[in-house]
Write a protein that holds these residues in place. Structure first.
Motif, PDB file in Angstrom:
ATOM      1  N   ALA A   1       0.835  -1.206   0.000  1.00 52.41           N
ATOM      2  CA  ALA A   1       0.000   0.000   0.000  1.00 52.41           C
ATOM      3  C   ALA A   1       0.870   1.256   0.000  1.00 52.41           C
ATOM      4  N   SER A   2       1.934   1.242   0.775  1.00 55.30           N
ATOM      5  CA  SER A   2       2.851   2.389   0.808  1.00 55.30           C
ATOM      6  C   SER A   2       3.519   2.590  -0.541  1.00 55.30           C
ATOM      7  N   ARG A   3       3.917   1.511  -1.167  1.00 51.98           N
ATOM      8  CA  ARG A   3       4.559   1.610  -2.480  1.00 51.98           C
ATOM      9  C   ARG A   3       3.581   2.171  -3.517  1.00 51.98           C
ATOM     10  N   GLN A   4       2.335   1.724  -3.460  1.00 54.45           N
ATOM     11  CA  GLN A   4       1.323   2.229  -4.394  1.00 54.45           C
ATOM     12  C   GLN A   4       1.059   3.718  -4.168  1.00 54.45           C
ATOM     13  N   GLN A   5       1.004   4.125  -2.905  1.00 55.91           N
ATOM     14  CA  GLN A   5       0.809   5.541  -2.601  1.00 55.91           C
ATOM     15  C   GLN A   5       1.987   6.373  -3.092  1.00 55.91           C
ATOM     16  N   MET A   6       3.185   5.867  -2.916  1.00 52.64           N
ATOM     17  CA  MET A   6       4.373   6.586  -3.383  1.00 52.64           C
ATOM     18  C   MET A   6       4.364   6.690  -4.902  1.00 52.64           C
ATOM     19  N   ALA A   7       4.002   5.626  -5.596  1.00 55.07           N
ATOM     20  CA  ALA A   7       3.935   5.643  -7.059  1.00 55.07           C
ATOM     21  C   ALA A   7       2.900   6.653  -7.538  1.00 55.07           C
ATOM     22  N   THR A   8       1.765   6.704  -6.860  1.00 60.08           N
ATOM     23  CA  THR A   8       0.728   7.669  -7.207  1.00 60.08           C
ATOM     24  C   THR A   8       1.207   9.095  -6.984  1.00 60.08           C
ATOM     25  N   ALA A   9       1.900   9.342  -5.902  1.00 54.73           N
ATOM     26  CA  ALA A   9       2.415  10.686  -5.621  1.00 54.73           C
ATOM     27  C   ALA A   9       3.441  11.110  -6.661  1.00 54.73           C
ATOM     28  N   VAL A  10       4.327  10.206  -7.028  1.00 54.65           N
ATOM     29  CA  VAL A  10       5.354  10.522  -8.025  1.00 54.65           C
ATOM     30  C   VAL A  10       4.704  10.751  -9.389  1.00 54.65           C
ATOM     31  N   GLU A  11       3.727   9.944  -9.718  1.00 56.78           N
ATOM     32  CA  GLU A  11       2.998  10.107 -10.976  1.00 56.78           C
ATOM     33  C   GLU A  11       2.275  11.453 -11.013  1.00 56.78           C
ATOM     34  N   SER A  12       1.670  11.836  -9.909  1.00 55.65           N
ATOM     35  CA  SER A  12       0.986  13.131  -9.815  1.00 55.65           C
ATOM     36  C   SER A  12       1.972  14.282  -9.975  1.00 55.65           C
ATOM     37  N   LEU A  13       3.154  14.139  -9.412  1.00 55.73           N
ATOM     38  CA  LEU A  13       4.180  15.169  -9.594  1.00 55.73           C
ATOM     39  C   LEU A  13       4.567  15.295 -11.065  1.00 55.73           C
ATOM     40  N   GLY A  14       4.667  14.182 -11.750  1.00 55.46           N
ATOM     41  CA  GLY A  14       4.961  14.214 -13.181  1.00 55.46           C
ATOM     42  C   GLY A  14       3.898  14.971 -13.953  1.00 55.46           C
ATOM     43  N   VAL A  15       2.632  14.737 -13.624  1.00 54.97           N
ATOM     44  CA  VAL A  15       1.529  15.449 -14.276  1.00 54.97           C
ATOM     45  C   VAL A  15       1.615  16.940 -13.964  1.00 54.97           C
ATOM     46  N   MET A  16       1.927  17.275 -12.728  1.00 53.01           N
ATOM     47  CA  MET A  16       2.024  18.691 -12.355  1.00 53.01           C
ATOM     48  C   MET A  16       3.178  19.365 -13.085  1.00 53.01           C
ATOM     49  N   PHE A  17       4.304  18.678 -13.247  1.00 48.86           N
ATOM     50  CA  PHE A  17       5.422  19.274 -13.978  1.00 48.86           C
ATOM     51  C   PHE A  17       5.084  19.459 -15.454  1.00 48.86           C
ATOM     52  N   ARG A  18       4.339  18.508 -16.036  1.00 47.96           N
ATOM     53  CA  ARG A  18       3.911  18.685 -17.424  1.00 47.96           C
ATOM     54  C   ARG A  18       2.947  19.858 -17.537  1.00 47.96           C
ATOM     55  N   ALA A  19       2.084  20.025 -16.550  1.00 44.65           N
ATOM     56  CA  ALA A  19       1.165  21.167 -16.546  1.00 44.65           C
ATOM     57  C   ALA A  19       1.938  22.476 -16.424  1.00 44.65           C
ATOM     58  N   ALA A  20       2.949  22.494 -15.576  1.00 45.80           N
ATOM     59  CA  ALA A  20       3.775  23.699 -15.434  1.00 45.80           C
ATOM     60  C   ALA A  20       4.490  24.009 -16.742  1.00 45.80           C
ATOM     61  N   GLU A  21       4.932  22.973 -17.436  1.00 48.22           N
ATOM     62  CA  GLU A  21       5.579  23.173 -18.731  1.00 48.22           C
ATOM     63  C   GLU A  21       4.597  23.761 -19.735  1.00 48.22           C
TER      64      GLU A  21
END
Length: 171
Positions: A30-50
């Motif tokens: 569960a922790s690994r899945q939450q971490m993967a989701t957080a990292v994936e969300s950061l990727g989306v946010m960086f693409r949005a910032a771009e």
């Protein structure tokens, strides 16, 4: 009898350890899945910032070109009426560019929101047992409905600009 107590004690200890490892393993997953989701969300946010940065860059490039052309036209102007015409045209262009800029910003924001919704939809479907996310469907419908309205709003300002351009070219 002592042997049976020992084997019962050993069996219960083994069961406790297995249960603890199972709980720890589920927690780690569960922790690994939450971490993967957080990292994936950061990727989306960086693409949005771009995307937002690209909209700002395009706006700045268009504004620089527009003002350079206006400066050249002002240098060539021979009457006060031409100066007023150039300034009013510049003002209309700036307003149009502001509308285009805000439209690009809203489009980039909506795209980021839709991407986040798409990425959440499979997880929500797995959690809820639902095939599609209502939030993603509503976001898509809202974007589809807003696109023609934004185009019509922009056309409302481009028509007078085109008329002003044609009038300026004929003079």
């Amino acid at each position: 009898m002592a042997t049976s107590k020992r084997s019962t004690s050993t069996a219960s200890t083994d069961a406790d350890e297995t249960q603890a490892l199972g709980t720890t393993g589920a927690f780690a997953e569960a922790s690994r899945q939450q971490m993967a989701t957080a990292v994936e969300s950061l990727g989306v946010m960086f693409r949005a910032a771009e995307s937002l940065q690209q909209a700002q860059l395009h706006m700045a490039q268009r504004a620089a070109l527009l003002h350079a052309q206006a400066a050249e036209n002002i240098r060539k102007a021979s009457s006060p009426v031409e100066l007023v015409s150039i300034q009013s045209t510049l003002l209309l262009y700036e307003y149009q560019e502001a509308m285009r800029y805000w439209q690009e910003l809203m489009g980039a924001s909506a795209k980021a929101g839709a991407e986040m919704a798409r990425r959440r939809a499979p997880r929500e479907a797995a959690d809820d047992g639902v095939a599609t996310s209502p939030g993603a469907a509503m976001m898509g419908a809202a974007m589809s409905a807003a696109a023609p309205m934004a185009d019509a709003f922009q056309q409302m300002f481009t028509a007078p600009l085109k008329a002003a351009q044609q009038a300026q070219q004929t003079h």
